[in-house]
Write an enzyme that holds these catalytic residues in place. Structure first.
Site, PDB file in Angstrom:
ATOM      1  N   THR A   1       0.811  -1.201   0.000  1.00  0.00           N
ATOM      2  CA  THR A   1       0.000   0.000   0.000  1.00  0.00           C
ATOM      3  C   THR A   1       0.852   1.263   0.000  1.00  0.00           C
ATOM      4  OG1 THR A   1      -1.725  -1.165   1.216  1.00  0.00           O
ATOM      5  CG2 THR A   1      -1.853   1.234   1.173  1.00  0.00           C
TER       6      THR A   1
ATOM      7  N   LYS B   1      -1.163  -0.949  -4.115  1.00  0.00           N
ATOM      8  CA  LYS B   1      -2.444  -0.294  -3.845  1.00  0.00           C
ATOM      9  C   LYS B   1      -2.181   1.185  -3.587  1.00  0.00           C
ATOM     10  CE  LYS B   1      -6.050  -1.762  -1.387  1.00  0.00           C
ATOM     11  NZ  LYS B   1      -6.973  -2.088  -0.249  1.00  0.00           N
TER      12      LYS B   1
ATOM     13  N   LYS C   1      -3.452   4.641  -2.183  1.00  0.00           N
ATOM     14  CA  LYS C   1      -4.423   5.329  -1.358  1.00  0.00           C
ATOM     15  C   LYS C   1      -4.708   6.692  -1.998  1.00  0.00           C
ATOM     16  CE  LYS C   1      -5.441   2.643   2.141  1.00  0.00           C
ATOM     17  NZ  LYS C   1      -6.848   2.230   2.425  1.00  0.00           N
TER      18      LYS C   1
ATOM     19  N   GLU D   1     -11.542   0.890  -4.918  1.00  0.00           N
ATOM     20  CA  GLU D   1     -12.316   0.673  -3.704  1.00  0.00           C
ATOM     21  C   GLU D   1     -13.019   1.953  -3.257  1.00  0.00           C
ATOM     22  OE1 GLU D   1     -10.669  -1.622  -0.319  1.00  0.00           O
ATOM     23  OE2 GLU D   1      -8.874  -1.724  -1.594  1.00  0.00           O
TER      24      GLU D   1
ATOM     25  N   LYS E   1     -12.870  -7.964   5.217  1.00  0.00           N
ATOM     26  CA  LYS E   1     -11.907  -7.856   6.306  1.00  0.00           C
ATOM     27  C   LYS E   1     -12.492  -8.575   7.517  1.00  0.00           C
ATOM     28  CE  LYS E   1     -10.242  -3.351   4.688  1.00  0.00           C
ATOM     29  NZ  LYS E   1     -10.113  -1.907   4.987  1.00  0.00           N
TER      30      LYS E   1
ATOM     31  N   ASP F   1      -0.633  -6.493   3.785  1.00  0.00           N
ATOM     32  CA  ASP F   1       0.762  -6.060   3.772  1.00  0.00           C
ATOM     33  C   ASP F   1       1.228  -5.443   5.078  1.00  0.00           C
ATOM     34  OD1 ASP F   1      -0.805  -3.793   3.531  1.00  0.00           O
ATOM     35  OD2 ASP F   1       0.492  -2.798   2.086  1.00  0.00           O
TER      36      ASP F   1
END
Length: 340
Positions: free
Chosen positions: A137, A160, A162, A214, A259, A311
């Protein structure tokens, strides 16, 4: 720390609130953190100890203190269960969803495996864990900083991003793609985009080859996603709140980030995967920023996912003994000394 005794299934238990420092501040659209705050529970009997970890979700009104109190209440609810499986059934029926139920559910799985001399994967009817390709991330930062970090972690093939700061998000996506033309990319806006941003930013995501975005809009405003012809699959994260009906998200999202703190443990995650697949959704297995004790049960179901985002071992300044490791983007299976 709270220590107590319970009859029948286990002789004693321990609840702890723990703080684990991060290597660098971790920023998303809603703010930054410098440590992972988790709540753990240990169940003991005859030298056998089962452990689980949950991460309280401020987004859903949880705090470490409320999670610890919920664990106390959950332990009271399962105190007379004869087996771990019976205790998990009581949890699912009687205890509210969230991080506390996650921690206790995972501790019960760990306890069952150790008491039976088996593994959680065998007890749950899952294949043995294997190395998994996980996202790395990139914390929300300037486009150059994110591109530089992507280059620093060139050994990680899946990144990923953000996002959640619309004025610069297009530039962030393009900068990371230019810096890492060979990498696979996914993105997470953490509810930070507005409806007016959606068309343009999804077009840029498609342009640079991002595989999934997302939670672009706030969960309370995601009606705008209903039947949207998006050029990139959209994944529910915050909208998949604890206790949410996964199948009801399928008209707005093409993927679900599962999650364990939201599915309330491994037990709930196994059910949630089936519901997501039956609704035609793809699956990401993710987590909060936590220790390897949280990563381990999530890793068991990673093989069922389209994307894995586990991660945390790379984000912590230190981790637990027998921690999981990430080498060239591959997350190691959990060791028996850690969990499961």
């Amino acid at each position: 720390r709270r220590v107590g005794t319970r009859p029948v299934l286990f002789d004693s238990y321990q609840i702890d609130i723990e703080r684990w420092p991060l290597l660098t501040p971790f920023r998303i659209a809603r703010g930054a953190k410098t440590e992972a705050i988790v709540v753990t529970v240990s169940l003991a009997r005859d030298g056998i100890v089962g452990r689980g970890e949950g991460c309280p979700y401020p987004r859903y009104g949880e705090t470490p203190e409320t999670a610890a109190a919920a664990l106390e209440a959950a332990l009271h609810a399962v105190r007379a269960a004869a087996t771990p499986a019976a205790a998990r059934a009581i949890l699912a029926a009687d205890c509210p969803p969230g991080s506390a139920r996650n921690a206790l559910d995972c501790a019960l799985w760990d306890f069952e495996a150790k008491a039976s001399g088996s593994t959680v994967s065998a007890c749950a009817g899952l294949p043995p864990p294997r190395p998994l390709l996980t996202c790395y991330t990139l914390s929300l930062a300037s486009p150059k900083e994110m591109a530089d970090t992507a280059v620093e972690h060139r050994e990680c093939p899946l990144l990923k991003l953000k996002l959640g700061d619309p004025p610069l998000d297009a530039e962030r996506m393009r900068a990371v793609r230019a810096a890492r033309p060979e990498a696979r990319l996914v993105a997470d806006a953490n509810e930070g985009w507005r409806t007016c941003d959606l068309e343009d930013l999804l077009a840029v995501a498609a342009e640079v080859g991002i595989e999934v975005v997302e939670q672009p809009l706030p969960a309370t405003a995601d009606a705008a996603l209903k039947n949207l012809a998006s050029p990139v699959p959209i994944c529910a994260d915050e909208a998949a709140a604890p206790g949410a009906n996964i199948t009801r998200l399928a008209d707005r999202y093409q993927a679900i980030n599962l999650k364990l703190d939201k599915t309330s443990g491994l037990t709930g995650a196994l059910s949630a995967i089936r519901h997501a697949r039956s609704a035609g959704c793809r699956v990401m297995i993710g987590s909060m920023v936590t220790t390897s004790l949280s990563m381990a049960p999530a890793a068991l179901i990673g093989a069922e996912a389209d994307w894995v985002d586990l991660d945390s071992p790379l984000l912590l300044a230190r981790d637990r003994p027998h921690a999981m490791t990430i080498t060239a983007g591959l997350l190691s299976p959990p060791s028996p000394e850690l969990w499961g």
